[in-house]
Write a protein that holds these residues in place. Structure first.
Motif, PDB file in Angstrom:
ATOM      1  N   THR A 132     -28.222 -14.327  23.328  1.00  0.00           N
ATOM      2  CA  THR A 132     -28.943 -13.484  24.657  1.00  0.00           C
ATOM      3  C   THR A 132     -28.086 -12.377  24.972  1.00  0.00           C
ATOM      4  O   THR A 132     -27.024 -12.372  24.356  1.00  0.00           O
ATOM      5  CB  THR A 132     -29.426 -14.443  25.684  1.00  0.00           C
ATOM      6  OG1 THR A 132     -28.305 -15.079  25.923  1.00  0.00           O
ATOM      7  CG2 THR A 132     -30.356 -15.495  25.340  1.00  0.00           C
ATOM      8  N   ASP A 168     -35.157 -14.675  17.203  1.00  0.00           N
ATOM      9  CA  ASP A 168     -34.537 -13.500  17.883  1.00  0.00           C
ATOM     10  C   ASP A 168     -34.913 -13.701  19.363  1.00  0.00           C
ATOM     11  O   ASP A 168     -36.028 -14.425  19.711  1.00  0.00           O
ATOM     12  CB  ASP A 168     -35.334 -12.398  17.274  1.00  0.00           C
ATOM     13  CG  ASP A 168     -34.769 -11.224  18.319  1.00  0.00           C
ATOM     14  OD1 ASP A 168     -33.705 -10.787  18.145  1.00  0.00           O
ATOM     15  OD2 ASP A 168     -35.947 -10.662  18.771  1.00  0.00           O
ATOM     16  N   HIS A 169     -33.901 -13.006  20.221  1.00  0.00           N
ATOM     17  CA  HIS A 169     -34.163 -13.314  21.687  1.00  0.00           C
ATOM     18  C   HIS A 169     -33.882 -12.172  22.249  1.00  0.00           C
ATOM     19  O   HIS A 169     -33.680 -11.838  23.491  1.00  0.00           O
ATOM     20  CB  HIS A 169     -33.188 -14.417  22.376  1.00  0.00           C
ATOM     21  CG  HIS A 169     -33.761 -15.039  23.506  1.00  0.00           C
ATOM     22  ND1 HIS A 169     -34.263 -14.593  24.408  1.00  0.00           N
ATOM     23  CD2 HIS A 169     -33.634 -16.419  23.600  1.00  0.00           C
ATOM     24  CE1 HIS A 169     -34.638 -15.579  25.295  1.00  0.00           C
ATOM     25  NE2 HIS A 169     -34.269 -16.845  24.797  1.00  0.00           N
ATOM     26  N   THR A 170     -33.938 -10.993  21.533  1.00  0.00           N
ATOM     27  CA  THR A 170     -33.457  -9.606  22.058  1.00  0.00           C
ATOM     28  C   THR A 170     -34.145  -8.356  21.587  1.00  0.00           C
ATOM     29  O   THR A 170     -34.308  -7.416  22.325  1.00  0.00           O
ATOM     30  CB  THR A 170     -31.805  -9.252  21.675  1.00  0.00           C
ATOM     31  OG1 THR A 170     -31.665  -9.065  20.441  1.00  0.00           O
ATOM     32  CG2 THR A 170     -30.861 -10.351  22.320  1.00  0.00           C
ATOM     33  N   GLY A 177     -37.712 -11.081  22.928  1.00  0.00           N
ATOM     34  CA  GLY A 177     -37.354 -10.919  21.801  1.00  0.00           C
ATOM     35  C   GLY A 177     -38.672 -10.627  20.749  1.00  0.00           C
ATOM     36  O   GLY A 177     -39.573 -10.274  21.355  1.00  0.00           O
TER      37      GLY A 177
END
Length: 333
Positions: A132, A168-170, A177
């Motif tokens: 993150t 994915d988180h971004t 994400g």
């Protein structure tokens, strides 16, 4: 579910500038001290993944390199088991309790300065491997930028056996994400004992993981199944199945299904002709509920009691099934 994922699930409420300003009030933070890492008792997986675009305009993770070093020092290169292109879902990473994965992520998405990351569920990791941004974790931007890879460390500690999502988180949004655009994949952690419970010939028994011939990974996203096969007959060769697939096995083969939820919808997974153990219980079922990031993993013996044929699997939510959320499990001699 991790705090970061809880925050991401509520991002529609928190995304307004005023609420973000109120919610993320700067506070004094103690100096970061790395946590004690779990001792390594198994193999070390040295992996390079790349996030890259697909012709469809979606994104996927691509395996660039995967080498496994045993505790005795021998190294095996297993990169050839994966597709050489980005896939949805991404590569299935298979570990055993006691293993460690060191995963370097490359940002291969062109014409962007946005970061992309890996956030995993189920296994142990230091806060610097949370995947993150600093606005959420308070420590660092834990993502790969163009030309600047980022390395994560995951430990499959005792008690972490199971099927886990990574995503994915971004990218595009530091809270959301881009998992809904294809940036998600599967981590399978096999128990150190090498055995999993299953319903075989109507009886509950422990099955050797090595006797499981095929693994079918089915992600339920909104009104679509996204699939990947891990063929253990071919030493773990992975075959992207893409959407609403037909999967197959020989009569009597032991196969393992991994069903995982993604997105915001709730589903009911049903497989015709077969029954299995509800994980962690002795209950026999043929239907399970699957919500966002929840999962169900089970072993069946192909065609047991019903023989060869095309056995339908689908979401039992009528609107999802009518939209095409279905596939076939083909059992042949």
């Amino acid at each position: 579910m991790s705090l970061s994922c809880i925050l991401r699930r509520t991002s529609s409420f928190l995304s307004s500038p005023l609420l973000l300003a109120i919610f993320f009030i700067p506070i004094a933070q103690a100096e970061y001290v790395p946590a004690k890492t779990d001792s390594v008792s198994g193999s070390t997986h040295r992996i390079t993944l790349r996030a890259a675009p697909l012709p469809s305009g979606q994104f996927g993770y691509q395996m660039v390199s995967h080498k496994i070093q045993t505790a005795g020092g021998q190294t095996e290169d297993v990169t050839a088991r994966y597709s050489d292109k980005p896939t949805i879902p991404g590569p299935a990473i298979v570990m055993t309790e006691g293993d460690v994965a060191e995963i370097t992520l490359e940002n291969g998405i062109p014409n962007t300065d946005q970061p992309v990351s890996l956030h995993v569920h189920g296994v142990h990791f230091d806060i610097r491997s949370d995947g993150t941004m600093k606005m959420l974790n308070g420590v660092a931007d834990e993502a790969a930028f163009p030309g600047k890879p980022y390395t994560y460390k995951w430990t499959a500690a005792p008690g972490t056996a199971g099927t886990w999502p990574y995503h994915d988180h971004t990218f595009g949004n530091p809270m959301l994400g881009a998992e809904d655009k294809g940036l998600f994949g599967t981590l399978i952690v096999n128990p150190r004992s090498g055995k999993v419970p299953a319903l075989i010939n109507g009886k509950i028994e422990d099955v050797n993981v090595g006797d499981i011939k095929r693994e079918f990974i089915l992600w339920m996203h909104e009104t679509t199944f996204w699939g990947m096969e891990v063929n253990n007959i071919l030493k773990g060769k992975q075959v992207p199945l893409w959407t609403n697939p037909t999967v197959g096995a020989r009569l009597g083969e032991k196969v393992r299904f991994h069903v995982i939820g993604l997105g915001t919808a709730f589903h009911t997974f049903h497989l015709h002709g077969h029954r299995w153990l509800n994980p962690g219980t002795t209950h026999v079922v043929d239907t399970v509920n699957i919500g966002p990031i929840s999962r169900d993993t089970f072993v069946v013996q192909a065609g047991e009691g019903v023989g060869t044929g095309d056995w339908h699997f689908h979401c039992h939510v009528i609107q999802h099934m009518q939209a095409g959320m279905m596939g076939d499990f083909k059992v042949v001699k």
